[in-house]
Enzyme design. Structure first.
Site, PDB file in Angstrom:
ATOM      1  NE  ARG A  71       6.638  -0.520  10.203  1.00 57.11           N
ATOM      2  CZ  ARG A  71       5.525  -0.526   9.776  1.00 57.11           C
ATOM      3  NH1 ARG A  71       5.643  -0.195   8.293  1.00 57.11           N
ATOM      4  NH2 ARG A  71       4.715  -0.958  10.174  1.00 57.11           N
ATOM      5  CE  LYS A 117      -2.072  -0.690   3.842  1.00 60.25           C
ATOM      6  NZ  LYS A 117      -1.676  -1.880   4.498  1.00 60.25           N
ATOM      7  NE  ARG A 146       7.868  -3.141   5.936  1.00 60.01           N
ATOM      8  CZ  ARG A 146       6.778  -2.802   6.139  1.00 60.01           C
ATOM      9  NH1 ARG A 146       6.093  -2.636   4.869  1.00 60.01           N
ATOM     10  NH2 ARG A 146       6.200  -2.877   7.234  1.00 60.01           N
ATOM     11  NE  ARG A 195       2.383  -4.729  11.425  1.00 58.85           N
ATOM     12  CZ  ARG A 195       3.251  -4.530  10.542  1.00 58.85           C
ATOM     13  NH1 ARG A 195       4.758  -5.186  10.683  1.00 58.85           N
ATOM     14  NH2 ARG A 195       3.096  -3.617   9.762  1.00 58.85           N
ATOM     15  NE  ARG A 237      -3.954  -1.280  10.317  1.00 63.28           N
ATOM     16  CZ  ARG A 237      -2.833  -0.768   9.649  1.00 63.28           C
ATOM     17  NH1 ARG A 237      -2.888   0.501   9.281  1.00 63.28           N
ATOM     18  NH2 ARG A 237      -1.785  -1.396   9.687  1.00 63.28           N
TER      19      ARG A 237
HETATM   20  P1  AMP Z   1       1.044   0.387   9.288  1.00 63.73           P
HETATM   21  O1  AMP Z   1       2.427   1.183   8.982  1.00 63.73           O
HETATM   22  O2  AMP Z   1      -0.168   0.915   8.381  1.00 63.73           O
HETATM   23  O3  AMP Z   1       1.317  -0.918   9.166  1.00 63.73           O
HETATM   24  O4  AMP Z   1       0.705   0.631  10.843  1.00 63.73           O
HETATM   25  C1  AMP Z   1       1.613   0.617  11.942  1.00 63.73           C
HETATM   26  C2  AMP Z   1       1.088   0.365  13.143  1.00 63.73           C
HETATM   27  O5  AMP Z   1       0.278   1.707  13.434  1.00 63.73           O
HETATM   28  C3  AMP Z   1      -0.451  -0.560  13.176  1.00 63.73           C
HETATM   29  O6  AMP Z   1       0.053  -2.068  13.446  1.00 63.73           O
HETATM   30  C4  AMP Z   1      -1.221  -0.177  14.436  1.00 63.73           C
HETATM   31  O7  AMP Z   1      -0.783  -0.473  15.303  1.00 63.73           O
HETATM   32  C5  AMP Z   1      -1.039   1.396  14.254  1.00 63.73           C
HETATM   33  N1  AMP Z   1      -2.253   1.951  13.191  1.00 63.73           N
HETATM   34  C6  AMP Z   1      -2.027   2.501  11.972  1.00 63.73           C
HETATM   35  N2  AMP Z   1      -3.050   2.880  11.225  1.00 63.73           N
HETATM   36  C7  AMP Z   1      -3.996   2.277  12.370  1.00 63.73           C
HETATM   37  C8  AMP Z   1      -5.385   2.360  12.080  1.00 63.73           C
HETATM   38  N3  AMP Z   1      -6.036   2.959  11.254  1.00 63.73           N
HETATM   39  N4  AMP Z   1      -6.285   2.101  13.259  1.00 63.73           N
HETATM   40  C9  AMP Z   1      -5.368   1.559  14.454  1.00 63.73           C
HETATM   41  N5  AMP Z   1      -4.156   1.446  14.617  1.00 63.73           N
HETATM   42  C10 AMP Z   1      -3.271   1.768  13.476  1.00 63.73           C
END
Ligand code: AMP
Length: 221
Positions: A160, A13, A127, A171, A88
Site C-alpha cells: 500500500r 482491526k 504488509r 500515521r 478517528r
Molecule cells: P486505514 O485503511 O483505515 O488505515 O485508512 C487509510 C487512510 O484513509 C488514512 O490514513 C486516512 O488518510 C484515510 N482515512 C480513513 N478513515 C479515515 C477517517 N475516519 N478520517 C479521516 N481519514 C480517514
C-alpha cells in the site's frame, strides 16, 4: 449490534472485522477501504484525498462523515454494522453519535485493539496486498507460497502506498495526536472494551466474540 473497531493502524482491526462479518453476518464499513476505492476509481473525492492518504494524514471530517452517513443508512446495515477506521477524531465521534441518535441507533461496543508502536511498524511495513482479490500477506508473518505472488489468484502483490516506513511513522503520530484521545471518550461512555492485539488471530477473535456474546457486560478497561 453496532460495533466500532478502534486501534492504531496495523492493530488488526480490518482482519478482526472480517471475521466478525462472517460470524455475525453484519457488514464491515471501512472508511480506509472506501477512500482507497475512490482513489482507484479516480473520483473527484479520491483525487483530492490521495495526497493526504499517501502522506499518512487524515481526510477532512466532513468528507468521511458524508461517506459513513450514506453507508449506514443502506438496508444491509439495518441489523447492525462494524465500523473499522471510523471515528478517528473527537468531532467524528460526536457526529457519529448524533447521526445514530437521529435514526434510533447507538454504538453498542467499542473494541479497542492494543499493540505497541515497534510491532505496528514491523507489521505495516511488511504488509503486502493482492491488488486483484484483496487478500493480505506479510513478508515475515504470512508469506505466500511463491514470493510476491497471491496464493489466491496469482496476481503480483503490492505494498500500500501509505505502508512505506516514513508514512507509517506519520500515521502513528497522527493516531497518537488525533485518534487516541477517543479512548477516554469511549471509556466515559461506558462502551470501551480493550483487547490485546498481540496474540494469534484466532485468540484475539475469541476474546472479541466473548465480549460481544456477553452483551458487553464484563471487563471494561
Ligand atoms: P486505514 O485503511 O483505515 O488505515 O485508512 C487509510 C487512510 O484513509 C488514512 O490514513 C486516512 O488518510 C484515510 N482515512 C480513513 N478513515 C479515515 C477517517 N475516519 N478520517 C479521516 N481519514 C480517514
Amino acid at each position: 449490534m453496532n460495533i466500532v473497531f478502534f486501534g492504531p493502524p496495523g492493530s488488526g482491526k480490518g482482519t478482526q472485522a472480517q471475521l466478525i462479518v462472517t460470524r455475525y453476518g453484519i457488514p464491515q464499513i471501512s472508511t480506509g477501504d472506501m477512500m482507497r476505492a475512490a482513489v482507484k476509481a479516480r473520483t473527484p473525492l479520491g483525487d483530492m484525498a490521495k495526497a493526504i492518504m499517501d502522506a499518512g494524514g487524515l481526510v477532512s471530517d466532513d468528507i468521511v462523515l458524508g461517506l459513513v452517513k450514506e453507508r449506514v443508512s443502506q438496508s444491509d446495515c439495518s441489523g447492525g454494522f462494524i465500523l473499522d477506521g471510523f471515528p478517528r477524531t473527537i468531532p467524528q465521534a460526536d457526529a457519529l453519535i448524533a447521526l445514530l441518535n437521529g435514526i434510533g441507533k447507538k454504538i453498542d461496543f467499542v473494541i479497542s485493539l492494543d499493540v505497541d508502536n515497534q510491532e505496528l511498524i514491523n507489521r505495516l511495513s511488511g504488509r503486502r496486498t493482492c491488488p486483484a482479490c484483496g487478500k493480505g500477506f506479510h513478508v515475515l508473518y504470512d508469506t505466500p507460497e511463491l514470493e510476491g505472488v497471491c496464493d489466491g489468484c496469482g496476481a503480483f502483490l503490492v505494498q500500500r502506498d501509505d505502508d512505506s516506513e516514513v508514512t507509517v511513522i506519520n500515521r502513528l503520530k497522527v493516531y497518537e495526536e488525533q485518534t487516541s484521545p477517543l479512548k477516554s471518550y469511549f471509556k466515559n461512555l461506558g462502551i470501551l472494551h480493550t483487547v490485546s492485539g498481540i496474540a494469534t488471530i484466532t485468540e484475539i477473535e475469541h476474546q472479541i466474540t466473548a465480549i460481544i456474546d456477553a452483551g458487553g457486560i464484563g471487563d471494561r478497561s
